[in-house]
Design a protein around this motif. Structure first.
Motif, PDB file in Angstrom:
ATOM      1  N   LYS A  80       0.874  -1.136   0.091  1.00 56.15           N
ATOM      2  CA  LYS A  80       0.267   0.142   0.022  1.00 56.15           C
ATOM      3  C   LYS A  80       0.800   0.750  -0.140  1.00 56.15           C
ATOM      4  O   LYS A  80       0.454   2.476  -0.090  1.00 56.15           O
ATOM      5  N   GLY A  81       1.925   1.201  -0.427  1.00 57.30           N
ATOM      6  CA  GLY A  81       3.013   2.521   0.222  1.00 57.30           C
ATOM      7  C   GLY A  81       3.507   2.578   1.129  1.00 57.30           C
ATOM      8  O   GLY A  81       4.618   3.706   1.225  1.00 57.30           O
ATOM      9  N   LYS A  82       3.073   2.119   1.698  1.00 56.41           N
ATOM     10  CA  LYS A  82       3.560   2.085   3.112  1.00 56.41           C
ATOM     11  C   LYS A  82       4.688   1.181   4.015  1.00 56.41           C
ATOM     12  O   LYS A  82       5.119   0.494   3.791  1.00 56.41           O
ATOM     13  N   THR A  83       5.339   2.263   5.045  1.00 53.55           N
ATOM     14  CA  THR A  83       6.449   0.964   5.763  1.00 53.55           C
ATOM     15  C   THR A  83       5.068   0.699   6.912  1.00 53.55           C
ATOM     16  O   THR A  83       4.385   0.972   7.196  1.00 53.55           O
ATOM     17  N   ASP A  84       5.420   0.144   8.241  1.00 53.71           N
ATOM     18  CA  ASP A  84       4.622  -0.596   8.983  1.00 53.71           C
ATOM     19  C   ASP A  84       5.282   0.036  10.183  1.00 53.71           C
ATOM     20  O   ASP A  84       4.707  -0.340  11.294  1.00 53.71           O
ATOM     21  N   LYS A  85       4.101   1.268  10.162  1.00 56.17           N
ATOM     22  CA  LYS A  85       3.786   2.503  11.497  1.00 56.17           C
ATOM     23  C   LYS A  85       2.496   2.676  10.741  1.00 56.17           C
ATOM     24  O   LYS A  85       2.061   2.312   9.104  1.00 56.17           O
ATOM     25  N   ASP A  86       2.102   3.472  11.453  1.00 54.81           N
ATOM     26  CA  ASP A  86       0.912   4.727  11.583  1.00 54.81           C
ATOM     27  C   ASP A  86      -0.059   3.798  11.286  1.00 54.81           C
ATOM     28  O   ASP A  86      -1.306   3.970   9.677  1.00 54.81           O
ATOM     29  N   ALA A  87      -0.918   2.407  11.455  1.00 53.57           N
ATOM     30  CA  ALA A  87      -1.897   1.598  11.221  1.00 53.57           C
ATOM     31  C   ALA A  87      -2.873   1.700  11.269  1.00 53.57           C
ATOM     32  O   ALA A  87      -3.309   2.864  12.464  1.00 53.57           O
ATOM     33  N   LEU A  88      -4.201   1.227  10.739  1.00 51.54           N
ATOM     34  CA  LEU A  88      -5.641   1.851  11.527  1.00 51.54           C
ATOM     35  C   LEU A  88      -6.053   0.350  12.193  1.00 51.54           C
ATOM     36  O   LEU A  88      -5.837  -0.676  11.079  1.00 51.54           O
ATOM     37  N   TRP A  89      -7.078   0.844  12.777  1.00 52.42           N
ATOM     38  CA  TRP A  89      -7.868  -0.563  13.610  1.00 52.42           C
ATOM     39  C   TRP A  89      -8.654  -1.392  12.193  1.00 52.42           C
ATOM     40  O   TRP A  89      -9.921  -0.230  11.726  1.00 52.42           O
ATOM     41  N   THR A  90      -8.627  -2.499  12.458  1.00 49.18           N
ATOM     42  CA  THR A  90      -9.629  -3.400  11.322  1.00 49.18           C
ATOM     43  C   THR A  90     -10.684  -3.648  12.241  1.00 49.18           C
ATOM     44  O   THR A  90     -10.728  -3.505  13.796  1.00 49.18           O
ATOM     45  N   SER A  91     -12.254  -4.503  11.638  1.00 53.01           N
ATOM     46  CA  SER A  91     -12.994  -4.522  11.982  1.00 53.01           C
ATOM     47  C   SER A  91     -13.051  -5.838  13.646  1.00 53.01           C
ATOM     48  O   SER A  91     -13.443  -5.724  14.426  1.00 53.01           O
ATOM     49  N   ASN A  92     -11.506  -6.627  12.916  1.00 49.51           N
ATOM     50  CA  ASN A  92     -11.791  -7.275  14.483  1.00 49.51           C
ATOM     51  C   ASN A  92     -11.001  -6.264  15.846  1.00 49.51           C
ATOM     52  O   ASN A  92     -11.539  -7.756  16.464  1.00 49.51           O
ATOM     53  N   ALA A  93     -10.908  -5.488  15.995  1.00 47.49           N
ATOM     54  CA  ALA A  93     -10.311  -4.404  17.222  1.00 47.49           C
ATOM     55  C   ALA A  93     -11.510  -4.175  17.699  1.00 47.49           C
ATOM     56  O   ALA A  93     -11.128  -4.363  19.102  1.00 47.49           O
ATOM     57  N   GLU A  94     -12.896  -4.770  16.881  1.00 50.63           N
ATOM     58  CA  GLU A  94     -14.067  -4.338  17.449  1.00 50.63           C
ATOM     59  C   GLU A  94     -14.271  -5.846  18.987  1.00 50.63           C
ATOM     60  O   GLU A  94     -15.070  -5.632  19.273  1.00 50.63           O
ATOM     61  N   ILE A  95     -13.913  -6.502  18.109  1.00 56.20           N
ATOM     62  CA  ILE A  95     -14.206  -8.151  18.999  1.00 56.20           C
ATOM     63  C   ILE A  95     -12.622  -8.091  20.258  1.00 56.20           C
ATOM     64  O   ILE A  95     -13.194  -9.319  21.118  1.00 56.20           O
ATOM     65  N   ALA A  96     -11.563  -7.359  20.069  1.00 52.40           N
ATOM     66  CA  ALA A  96     -11.113  -7.621  21.500  1.00 52.40           C
ATOM     67  C   ALA A  96     -10.634  -6.703  21.700  1.00 52.40           C
ATOM     68  O   ALA A  96      -8.695  -5.198  21.064  1.00 52.40           O
ATOM     69  N   VAL A 106       1.146   1.509  25.402  1.00 55.98           N
ATOM     70  CA  VAL A 106       2.319   1.275  24.665  1.00 55.98           C
ATOM     71  C   VAL A 106       2.758   2.450  24.252  1.00 55.98           C
ATOM     72  O   VAL A 106       4.267   2.953  24.876  1.00 55.98           O
ATOM     73  N   GLY A 107       1.981   3.419  23.680  1.00 58.77           N
ATOM     74  CA  GLY A 107       2.343   4.601  23.490  1.00 58.77           C
ATOM     75  C   GLY A 107       3.005   4.910  21.743  1.00 58.77           C
ATOM     76  O   GLY A 107       3.562   6.345  21.659  1.00 58.77           O
ATOM     77  N   ALA A 108       3.588   4.256  21.535  1.00 62.38           N
ATOM     78  CA  ALA A 108       4.466   4.268  20.274  1.00 62.38           C
ATOM     79  C   ALA A 108       3.797   3.645  18.753  1.00 62.38           C
ATOM     80  O   ALA A 108       3.188   3.231  18.682  1.00 62.38           O
ATOM     81  N   ASN A 109       5.188   4.319  18.095  1.00 65.19           N
ATOM     82  CA  ASN A 109       3.763   4.260  16.893  1.00 65.19           C
ATOM     83  C   ASN A 109       3.697   2.677  16.720  1.00 65.19           C
ATOM     84  O   ASN A 109       4.340   1.781  16.639  1.00 65.19           O
ATOM     85  N   PHE A 110       2.303   2.229  15.798  1.00 64.41           N
ATOM     86  CA  PHE A 110       2.450   1.218  15.204  1.00 64.41           C
ATOM     87  C   PHE A 110       2.145   1.124  14.090  1.00 64.41           C
ATOM     88  O   PHE A 110       1.489   2.082  13.876  1.00 64.41           O
ATOM     89  N   GLY A 111       2.150  -0.593  13.423  1.00 62.25           N
ATOM     90  CA  GLY A 111       1.723  -0.953  11.942  1.00 62.25           C
ATOM     91  C   GLY A 111       1.163  -2.151  12.243  1.00 62.25           C
ATOM     92  O   GLY A 111       0.164  -2.369  12.752  1.00 62.25           O
ATOM     93  N   ARG A 112       1.145  -3.343  11.652  1.00 66.62           N
ATOM     94  CA  ARG A 112       0.192  -4.723  12.052  1.00 66.62           C
ATOM     95  C   ARG A 112       0.110  -4.658  13.111  1.00 66.62           C
ATOM     96  O   ARG A 112       0.924  -4.751  14.264  1.00 66.62           O
ATOM     97  N   VAL A 113      -0.926  -5.469  13.390  1.00 67.45           N
ATOM     98  CA  VAL A 113      -1.644  -6.046  15.281  1.00 67.45           C
ATOM     99  C   VAL A 113      -1.890  -6.762  14.623  1.00 67.45           C
ATOM    100  O   VAL A 113      -3.417  -7.145  14.064  1.00 67.45           O
ATOM    101  N   ARG A 114      -1.593  -8.356  14.789  1.00 66.46           N
ATOM    102  CA  ARG A 114      -2.936  -9.169  14.241  1.00 66.46           C
ATOM    103  C   ARG A 114      -2.478 -10.664  15.402  1.00 66.46           C
ATOM    104  O   ARG A 114      -1.017 -10.602  16.262  1.00 66.46           O
ATOM    105  N   THR A 115      -2.845 -11.436  15.833  1.00 63.02           N
ATOM    106  CA  THR A 115      -3.228 -12.749  15.482  1.00 63.02           C
ATOM    107  C   THR A 115      -2.603 -13.874  14.458  1.00 63.02           C
ATOM    108  O   THR A 115      -3.327 -13.433  13.903  1.00 63.02           O
TER     109      THR A 115
END
Length: 234
Positions: A80-96, A106-115
């Motif tokens: 998507k032309g991005k570094t692994d940072k500045d991520a956006l929450w997906t619909s899965n975040a509503e379940i978790a 944590v307070g840090a810039n985060f990229g992919r979050v996944r289980t």
């Protein structure tokens, strides 16, 4: 052992020496153990997510909780032309919500979050997936190096993450092997662009873990200092 990476393995071409900011906590070994998570993440928050058939490090499925554009997508952010940072929450975040709050705190810039859901594999099978990650593609030189953190969501005391640093030839050096035990609640941070890694899962059921990309900087440094386990258990 029947498999070992050769100089034409795709990981060898991933850059190691760059001007990005690194953290002192990871300088010596590329790994730091944190104290175990002091609370439980409800099983429903990782079992009931929407998983995608995405293979990495064995027979795996991933549930994206934050992605490059908020879509349920396991591809690298560079697609998507991005570094692994500045991520956006997906619909899965509503379940978790517990997982989402944990990452935010944590307070840090985060990229992919996944289980990850990993099926059992012995060392011989796991070694075929030994690799380094391409975490910093498109990352501006003046910004922080992207690393990854783990929380073990299920209890797999006989399983371990295998880590190896690089030898002079750019291939994994067996003399540097470390084994990180994967007991429930175990947490650690790994420079996975530097270290070759894979999980040997000796259990008889699926292993679940949370994997998050974080940018190295003051916020991540302070969090690691707060959460650091002494001494590290490896």
């Amino acid at each position: 052992m029947s498999f070992w990476p050769t100089p034409d393995h795709w990981s060898v071409a991933i850059p190691l020496d760059t001007p990005h900011r690194r953290l002192d906590a990871l300088a010596e070994t590329g790994f730091v153990a944190l104290r175990d998570l002091p609370y439980e993440i409800p099983e429903a928050e990782f079992v009931n997510l929407e998983y995608m058939d995405w293979k990495s490090g064995g027979d795996t499925n991933f549930a994206p909780i934050a992605s490059a554009d908020g879509e349920l997508d396991c591809r690298g952010f560079w697609d998507k032309g991005k570094t692994d940072k500045d991520a956006l929450w997906t619909s899965n975040a509503e379940i978790a919500p517990t997982i989402r709050n944990y990452v935010d705190e944590v307070g840090a810039n985060f990229g992919r979050v996944r289980t990850i859901k990993l099926e059992p594999q012995d060392r011989e099978a796991a070694m075929r997936s030994l690799h380094r990650d391409d975490n910093n593609r498109f990352n501006p030189d003046a910004e922080g190096w992207v690393v990854r953190s783990w929380i073990e969501l299920t209890d797999n005391p006989d399983s371990y993450m295998l880590l190896m640093d690089n030898g002079p030839d750019g291939l994994p050096d067996p003399a540097t092997e470390r084994r990180v035990p994967l007991t429930k609640g175990a947490r650690f941070v790994v420079d996975t662009q530097r270290l070759w890694h894979v999980v040997v899962h000796n259990g008889d059921a699926s292993r679940y873990a949370l994997i998050t990309s974080f940018e190295s900087g003051d916020a991540l440094d302070a969090w690691i200092r707060r959460e650091h386990r002494q001494p590290a258990t490896v």
